[in-house]
Write an enzyme that holds these catalytic residues in place. Sequence first.
Site, mmCIF file in Angstrom:
data_model
loop_
_atom_site.group_PDB
_atom_site.id
_atom_site.type_symbol
_atom_site.label_atom_id
_atom_site.label_comp_id
_atom_site.label_asym_id
_atom_site.label_seq_id
_atom_site.Cartn_x
_atom_site.Cartn_y
_atom_site.Cartn_z
ATOM 1 N N CYS A 266 0.826 -1.208 0.000
ATOM 2 C CA CYS A 266 0.000 0.000 0.000
ATOM 3 C C CYS A 266 0.859 1.256 0.000
ATOM 4 C CB CYS A 266 -0.933 0.027 1.201
ATOM 5 S SG CYS A 266 -2.040 -1.382 1.257
ATOM 6 N N ASP B 183 2.687 2.369 2.515
ATOM 7 C CA ASP B 183 3.040 2.933 3.818
ATOM 8 C C ASP B 183 2.998 1.916 4.950
ATOM 9 O OD1 ASP B 183 0.250 3.053 3.550
ATOM 10 O OD2 ASP B 183 0.275 5.234 3.310
ATOM 11 N N CYS C 22 5.007 8.234 2.403
ATOM 12 C CA CYS C 22 5.202 9.547 1.793
ATOM 13 C C CYS C 22 5.536 10.582 2.862
ATOM 14 C CB CYS C 22 3.947 9.955 1.031
ATOM 15 S SG CYS C 22 2.534 10.225 2.104
ATOM 16 N N CYS D 184 -3.038 9.070 5.899
ATOM 17 C CA CYS D 184 -1.776 9.082 6.656
ATOM 18 C C CYS D 184 -2.052 9.341 8.135
ATOM 19 C CB CYS D 184 -0.834 10.173 6.137
ATOM 20 S SG CYS D 184 -0.348 9.955 4.424
#
Lengths: 143, 411
Positions: free
Chosen positions: A37, A39, A64, A107
């Site tokens: 994915c 992350d 990221c 995130c």
Amino acid sequence: MAYSEKVIDHYERPRNVGTMDKEDPNVGTGVVGAPECGDVMRLQIKVNPETGVIEDAKFKTFGCGSAIASSSLATEWLKGKTLHEADHIKNTDIVQELALPPVKIHCSVLAEDAIKHAMEDYLEKHGKTMADLHDHEHEDAKA
Amino acid sequence: MSLKLPIYLDHNATTPMDPRVLERMLPYFTEKFGNSASRNHQFGWDAEEGVDYAREQVANLIGATPKEIVWTSGSTESNNLAIKGVADMYQKKGRHIITAVHEHKAVLDPCKRLQKQGYDVTWLEPNSDGIITAQAVEAALRDDTILVTIMWANNELGTINEVPEIGRMLREKYSERDKPVFHTDATQWVGKMPTDVEKDAIDLLSASAHKMYGPKGVGCLYVRRRRPRVRLTPIIDGGGHERGMRSGTLNVSGIVGMGAACEFAGKEMDTEQQRLLKLRTRLEDGILSKIEIAVVNGHKTKRLPGTTNISFPYVEGESLMMAIKEIAVSSGSACTSASLEPSYVLKALGLGDEIAHSSIRFGLGRFTTEEEIDYTVEKVVKNVQHLLDMSPLWEMVQEGIDINTIEWGAH
């Protein structure tokens, strides 16, 4: 897409990057996300068993800039908080603080999950669950 | 010479215009502004002269005749016209199309639309080197195949498909009348590498000006006129410009620019190829010698000289781009795409999503210097190390944990 200054600040000078001994009974570790994915976040807390205060927090993140910033911010917020207080950190707080755009909200969700997992891991080592934490909280409220 | 920041290493996305090209275009905005379809006055004649000259320049570069060049707005339109135009025109002959899974979206999406309309599409998968061979195409041919569309060089990898081999295979296998039409999206190829539509038996070829130091918004479709004559149903109807295949007032200044861009590209091709290959080798050697885990994606030699796609496992591409933000590159990471999906091109090589998330494409070009390459190597090496130190995956790998055996939570 341009990043907010706060994301750039946390990305360029990440707070609390590192590793704690996950076998330590006072350390709780949460690993969330998946490589495919894009992350993976690992967040660790070190709790004082007497006071329930998080004395240290560390992270390592594959992801990221926003994912790195979210986990860096989370460790900063966790330090000095009790487990009760830490449980009140919400992803929306992270979104607001870092001014994350809609596409980066996941995130912050990941960071909140990592906090929860780290706390659960710590509590489990002490034979407790998150529910115990909340019972305790109600007692506090009554007192 | 002092280094100027930011550095542009994204030449597969677009190129800066060569100042010499701009100079040739300028009169066509002001003095020679006529409509090339105005047949009865000086302004129209001047514009038409510019367009005709550009047609010759493009034709010369690809081994075609000027009449075989149809102007379009760019490669996306050229690909649409080629694929939809052939599908409609030849549908009585058959409804089978052969293409590949890692083509550009401007080929994939027209094919998908045709599929919905009842056409049958074979999606070839490349080997792990990214290359589509003539053998693979030959094996997919059927009696009802009307179109084979395979790109010449891949935009993400720079890998080169066996386009001349496919063209010749089709020419040898079929009579002129029965041969499926062969289209190639040569957007990344033309202007960088030698092109000869006659020798390589190509029927339709898409090209774009802005990938070869010309202006954006102009491109062309080469349409073979003899042996065999290829016919297309137009997708834009109107004034019957471009032999009826593409109506609409011509973008005269843009077309003049594309012609000039082709002329300069042709003249400088040999030296430029050598120069770019040297710079790319310097870039790859510089990075790979210092970062052991870095891998070059796709075929190692069958690649455009100026393009390299490198994965940095355990480091996420977007975060690396952020770290080297004074260098403009692109990544196959989901975070950098509008769809939030990792690169389907890298996935087509069988590499796994995490490798796609970790990839960076470096696209070198005409104005790239050795200083810029050295600066890039230094920046990349330093920041990959920094991000590895921050990567939980890299830590696990160093501890001897196989991250493929871990059950990751869904997210």
